[in-house]
Design an enzyme around this catalytic site. Structure first.
Site, PDB file in Angstrom:
ATOM      1  N   LYS A  93       0.866  -1.183   0.000  1.00 42.71           N
ATOM      2  CA  LYS A  93       0.000   0.000   0.000  1.00 42.71           C
ATOM      3  C   LYS A  93       0.897   1.224   0.000  1.00 42.71           C
ATOM      4  CE  LYS A  93      -3.996   2.053   0.625  1.00 42.71           C
ATOM      5  NZ  LYS A  93      -3.695   2.673  -0.691  1.00 42.71           N
ATOM      6  N   GLN A 114       7.417   3.759   3.650  1.00 42.27           N
ATOM      7  CA  GLN A 114       6.007   3.394   3.729  1.00 42.27           C
ATOM      8  C   GLN A 114       5.802   2.107   4.537  1.00 42.27           C
ATOM      9  OE1 GLN A 114       3.854   5.498   1.547  1.00 42.27           O
ATOM     10  NE2 GLN A 114       2.290   4.780   2.956  1.00 42.27           N
ATOM     11  N   LYS A 117       5.775   3.132   8.148  1.00 41.83           N
ATOM     12  CA  LYS A 117       4.621   3.997   8.403  1.00 41.83           C
ATOM     13  C   LYS A 117       3.342   3.169   8.477  1.00 41.83           C
ATOM     14  CE  LYS A 117       4.552   7.419   5.754  1.00 41.83           C
ATOM     15  NZ  LYS A 117       4.428   8.466   4.757  1.00 41.83           N
ATOM     16  N   LYS A 129       5.294   1.784  -3.259  1.00 43.65           N
ATOM     17  CA  LYS A 129       5.186   3.151  -3.789  1.00 43.65           C
ATOM     18  C   LYS A 129       5.397   3.084  -5.295  1.00 43.65           C
ATOM     19  CE  LYS A 129       4.693   7.463  -2.374  1.00 43.65           C
ATOM     20  NZ  LYS A 129       3.931   8.017  -1.252  1.00 43.65           N
ATOM     21  N   GLY A 168      -2.913   8.223  -4.073  1.00 46.36           N
ATOM     22  CA  GLY A 168      -2.301   9.424  -4.629  1.00 46.36           C
ATOM     23  C   GLY A 168      -1.045   9.827  -3.879  1.00 46.36           C
ATOM     24  N   ASP A 169      -0.342  10.771  -4.433  1.00 50.03           N
ATOM     25  CA  ASP A 169       0.806  11.414  -3.787  1.00 50.03           C
ATOM     26  C   ASP A 169       1.015  12.709  -4.583  1.00 50.03           C
ATOM     27  OD1 ASP A 169       3.122  10.945  -1.761  1.00 50.03           O
ATOM     28  OD2 ASP A 169       4.197  11.523  -3.546  1.00 50.03           O
ATOM     29  N   ASN A 243      -2.265  19.018  -1.186  1.00 50.06           N
ATOM     30  CA  ASN A 243      -3.244  18.320  -0.354  1.00 50.06           C
ATOM     31  C   ASN A 243      -2.866  18.333   1.125  1.00 50.06           C
ATOM     32  OD1 ASN A 243      -3.782  15.313   0.893  1.00 50.06           O
ATOM     33  ND2 ASN A 243      -5.583  16.188  -0.112  1.00 50.06           N
ATOM     34  N   SER A 380      -6.744   5.615   4.096  1.00 55.48           N
ATOM     35  CA  SER A 380      -6.789   4.768   2.899  1.00 55.48           C
ATOM     36  C   SER A 380      -7.138   3.333   3.296  1.00 55.48           C
ATOM     37  CB  SER A 380      -5.440   4.768   2.184  1.00 55.48           C
ATOM     38  OG  SER A 380      -5.363   5.873   1.312  1.00 55.48           O
TER      39      SER A 380
HETATM   40  P1  NDP Z   1       0.588  17.871  -3.840  1.00 53.38           P
HETATM   41  O1  NDP Z   1       1.039  17.581  -5.212  1.00 53.38           O
HETATM   42  O2  NDP Z   1      -0.854  18.011  -3.551  1.00 53.38           O
HETATM   43  O3  NDP Z   1       1.308  19.204  -3.296  1.00 53.38           O
HETATM   44  C1  NDP Z   1       2.689  19.375  -3.240  1.00 53.38           C
HETATM   45  C2  NDP Z   1       2.929  20.825  -2.880  1.00 53.38           C
HETATM   46  O4  NDP Z   1       4.286  21.053  -2.573  1.00 53.38           O
HETATM   47  C3  NDP Z   1       2.591  21.771  -4.008  1.00 53.38           C
HETATM   48  O5  NDP Z   1       2.061  22.939  -3.440  1.00 53.38           O
HETATM   49  C4  NDP Z   1       3.956  22.028  -4.643  1.00 53.38           C
HETATM   50  O6  NDP Z   1       4.040  23.239  -5.366  1.00 53.38           O
HETATM   51  C5  NDP Z   1       4.767  22.122  -3.395  1.00 53.38           C
HETATM   52  N1  NDP Z   1       6.203  21.939  -3.621  1.00 53.38           N
HETATM   53  C6  NDP Z   1       6.841  21.017  -4.360  1.00 53.38           C
HETATM   54  N2  NDP Z   1       8.168  21.166  -4.248  1.00 53.38           N
HETATM   55  C7  NDP Z   1       8.344  22.209  -3.415  1.00 53.38           C
HETATM   56  C8  NDP Z   1       9.480  22.842  -2.883  1.00 53.38           C
HETATM   57  N3  NDP Z   1      10.700  22.454  -3.194  1.00 53.38           N
HETATM   58  N4  NDP Z   1       9.264  23.867  -2.024  1.00 53.38           N
HETATM   59  C9  NDP Z   1       8.043  24.293  -1.695  1.00 53.38           C
HETATM   60  N5  NDP Z   1       6.929  23.726  -2.186  1.00 53.38           N
HETATM   61  C10 NDP Z   1       7.094  22.714  -3.033  1.00 53.38           C
HETATM   62  O7  NDP Z   1       1.241  16.743  -2.918  1.00 53.38           O
HETATM   63  P2  NDP Z   1       0.785  16.261  -1.472  1.00 53.38           P
HETATM   64  O8  NDP Z   1       0.337  17.404  -0.653  1.00 53.38           O
HETATM   65  O9  NDP Z   1      -0.099  15.085  -1.640  1.00 53.38           O
HETATM   66  O10 NDP Z   1       2.165  15.687  -0.908  1.00 53.38           O
HETATM   67  C11 NDP Z   1       3.131  16.507  -0.259  1.00 53.38           C
HETATM   68  C12 NDP Z   1       4.102  15.648   0.515  1.00 53.38           C
HETATM   69  O11 NDP Z   1       3.377  14.855   1.471  1.00 53.38           O
HETATM   70  C13 NDP Z   1       4.901  14.641  -0.309  1.00 53.38           C
HETATM   71  O12 NDP Z   1       6.168  14.459   0.303  1.00 53.38           O
HETATM   72  C14 NDP Z   1       4.098  13.362  -0.160  1.00 53.38           C
HETATM   73  O13 NDP Z   1       4.888  12.206  -0.368  1.00 53.38           O
HETATM   74  C15 NDP Z   1       3.670  13.477   1.286  1.00 53.38           C
HETATM   75  N6  NDP Z   1       2.511  12.677   1.668  1.00 53.38           N
HETATM   76  C16 NDP Z   1       1.301  12.849   1.045  1.00 53.38           C
HETATM   77  C17 NDP Z   1       0.204  12.117   1.463  1.00 53.38           C
HETATM   78  C18 NDP Z   1      -1.152  12.340   0.913  1.00 53.38           C
HETATM   79  O14 NDP Z   1      -2.109  11.768   1.453  1.00 53.38           O
HETATM   80  N7  NDP Z   1      -1.331  13.165  -0.105  1.00 53.38           N
HETATM   81  C19 NDP Z   1       0.342  11.073   2.498  1.00 53.38           C
HETATM   82  C20 NDP Z   1       1.623  11.044   3.144  1.00 53.38           C
HETATM   83  C21 NDP Z   1       2.672  11.802   2.700  1.00 53.38           C
HETATM   84  P3  NDP Z   1       4.035  23.260  -6.969  1.00 53.38           P
HETATM   85  O15 NDP Z   1       2.592  23.345  -7.331  1.00 53.38           O
HETATM   86  O16 NDP Z   1       4.820  24.484  -7.289  1.00 53.38           O
HETATM   87  O17 NDP Z   1       4.700  22.002  -7.447  1.00 53.38           O
END
Ligand code: NDP
Length: 448
Positions: A93, A114, A117, A129, A168-169, A243, A380
């Site tokens: 997962k 993962q 976690k 992943k 998603g991610d 997200n 999830s």
């Molecule tokens: P999204 O794609 O929804 O959002 C990522 C965000 O981070 C965007 O706003 C992006 O901006 C920004 N970003 C990317 N690179 C940088 C940087 N170098 N500095 C500042 N901002 C940056 O992804 P998620 O919110 O889903 O995921 C974010 C993190 O959380 C990842 O590491 C992911 O693996 C982790 N995660 C997510 C989960 C989930 O349920 N969604 C679960 C557990 C972990 P831009 O639009 O400019 O790219």
């Protein structure tokens, strides 16, 4: 930082020698093996029975080409991955990431993390992943759809509700999950819970969208309370505006925090009055525009070019929620200087090892991603349960379960750290608590 166990030191060297071009994976393995040294010292059978060696090698790596056609009729070929890391305690997962930076090292580190976690959630899910170096930014709806369908044309052979359940991610939200699920359903002619993060009309769970950000704040709240602190009245800085960041912002504000800064990969905004989340959601979720827009529309808010400057914004609580290695030593030093008392990771491995050492040495409370961002995968897994039962819980029921899971998770990590003489070190506690359940299951199976 050397690993306090000779065998694990040698194992680390072998991991590097075997795949020298995988720095993110090495970083994740080193952190975990460092934490596990006291466990390996106390339980030598884990080394003798091969558990440690198996732990750092994925069960299976799937790598494939993804051809797709753009709106002008040009053909592009991207690379797809699914790394099925460890299925000792349940079906693989973990999310799918679509981002140009994706490579085998990044997917491998994420799959490795993962595994621990998922174990920490207390739910029966293994670690995996996947993703692609495809960049959804700037692509039309039709191009994203064609890419997702082509990606699934290959991936469907390797996944299933009892085998591997992606989610998603970065770059994979509800829209992409819809296209992926639709193609899986078409290819298999079956309606099963093979993906999570689905839309609510076709098997998604209420509160999944909010889960990682909310879970992060529930975990942080427990950590703060144990230290006699709270979100109440605290200035909070959150990197990212995707997200995780969006729903961390929502819950932090509900718990009394004042979120003053958020970012994207171009820059950050500072809003001393506290982020107007409705405006932020409109810009990022509905319009899919850049964060710069926020400052243009919100009186008093400032936009600063460059995303790393966000750590210079004075705050008491920092929640890095964007991407790996986004919080470097320089950022950590600025946080410490400005009186930050807690850092909790929403993104995966956002803090560099040097920054993490500096924060811990300065006595800043530190919540590691594999514990603090486990809320997404936990919900999830609840989505999988609801799909199996062909039943859905209300938002409040899911949120309540999430709160319980994150509270238990905090206490388990905290207790494990204490048991191994590392009280207060949640990095070690999370690694140890996540590892033990996986390791004992691997031991039970014998060498397979
Ligand atoms: P999204 O794609 O929804 O959002 C990522 C965000 O981070 C965007 O706003 C992006 O901006 C920004 N970003 C990317 N690179 C940088 C940087 N170098 N500095 C500042 N901002 C940056 O992804 P998620 O919110 O889903 O995921 C974010 C993190 O959380 C990842 O590491 C992911 O693996 C982790 N995660 C997510 C989960 C989930 O349920 N969604 C679960 C557990 C972990 P831009 O639009 O400019 O790219």
């Amino acid at each position: 930082m050397s690993i306090q166990n000779e065998y694990l030191n040698g194992l680390m060297e072998r991991v590097i020698k075997r795949d020298p071009a995988e720095p993110e994976f090495h970083q994740a393995v080193r952190e975990v093996l460092t934490s596990l040294a006291p466990v390996a010292n106390a339980r030598p059978e884990l080394i003798k029975e091969g558990v440690m060696d198996c732990l750092v090698e994925p069960e299976r790596t799937i790598k494939f080409r993804v051809p797709w056609e753009d709106d002008q009729g040009n053909i592009h070929v991207n690379r797809g991955y699914r790394i099925q890391f460890n299925s000792a305690i349940g079906p693989y997962k973990g999310g799918l990431r679509f981002h140009p930076s994706v490579n085998e090292s990044i997917i491998k580190f994420l799959g490795f993390e993962q595994t621990f976690k998922n174990s920490l959630t207390g739910l029966p899910i293994g670690g995996g992943k996947g993703g692609s170096d495809f960049d959804p930014k700037g692509k039309s709806e039709a191009e994203v759809m064609r890419f997702c369908q082509s990606f699934m044309n290959e991936l469907f052979k390797y996944i299933g509700p009892d085998t591997d359940v992606p989610a998603g991610d970065i770059g994979v939200g509800a829209r992409e999950i819809g296209y992926l699920f639709g193609q899986y359903k078409r290819l298999r002619n079956e309606f099963t819970g093979v993906l999570t993060g689905k839309g609510l009309t076709y098997g998604g769970s209420l509160a999944r969208k909010e889960a990682t950000g909310y879970g992060l704040c529930y975990f942080t709240d427990n950590m703060l309370r144990d230290a006699g602190k709270s979100f109440d009245g605290a200035a909070v800085v959150i990197s990212g505006s995707g997200n995780v960041a969006t729903y961390a912002c929502e819950k932090a504000a509900q718990l009394g925090g004042r979120v003053v800064a958020m970012s994207d990969s171009n820059g950050y905004i500072y809003d001393k009055d506290g982020i107007d989340l409705n405006l932020m959601k409109e810009i990022k979720e509905v319009e899919r525009a850049r964060i710069k827009e926020y400052a243009a529309r919100r009186p008093g808010a400032e936009y600063h070019e460059g995303c790393t400057g966000i750590w210079q914004v004075p705050c008491q609580i920092a929640l890095p929620c964007a991407t790996q290695n986004e919080l470097p030593l320089e950022g950590a030093k600025a946080l410490i200087k400005n009186g930050c008392f807690a850092v909790a990771e929403g993104a995966n491995m956002p803090t560099t090892p040097e920054a993490m050492d500096a924060l811990q040495e300065a006595g800043v409370l530190f919540a590691p991603a594999k514990a603090s961002n486990a809320g997404g995968v936990a919900v999830s897994a609840l989505e999988m349960s609801q799909n199996s039962m062909r039943f859905s819980w209300t938002f409040e029921e899911v949120d309540q379960r999430l709160l319980t899971i994150m509270t238990d998770l905090y206490h388990n990590a905290s207790r494990a750290a204490e048991q191994y003489g590392l009280a207060g070190n949640l990095v070690a506690g999370a690694n140890i608590a996540g590892f033990l359940k996986v390791a004992d299951s691997m031991l039970a199976y014998g060498l397979v």
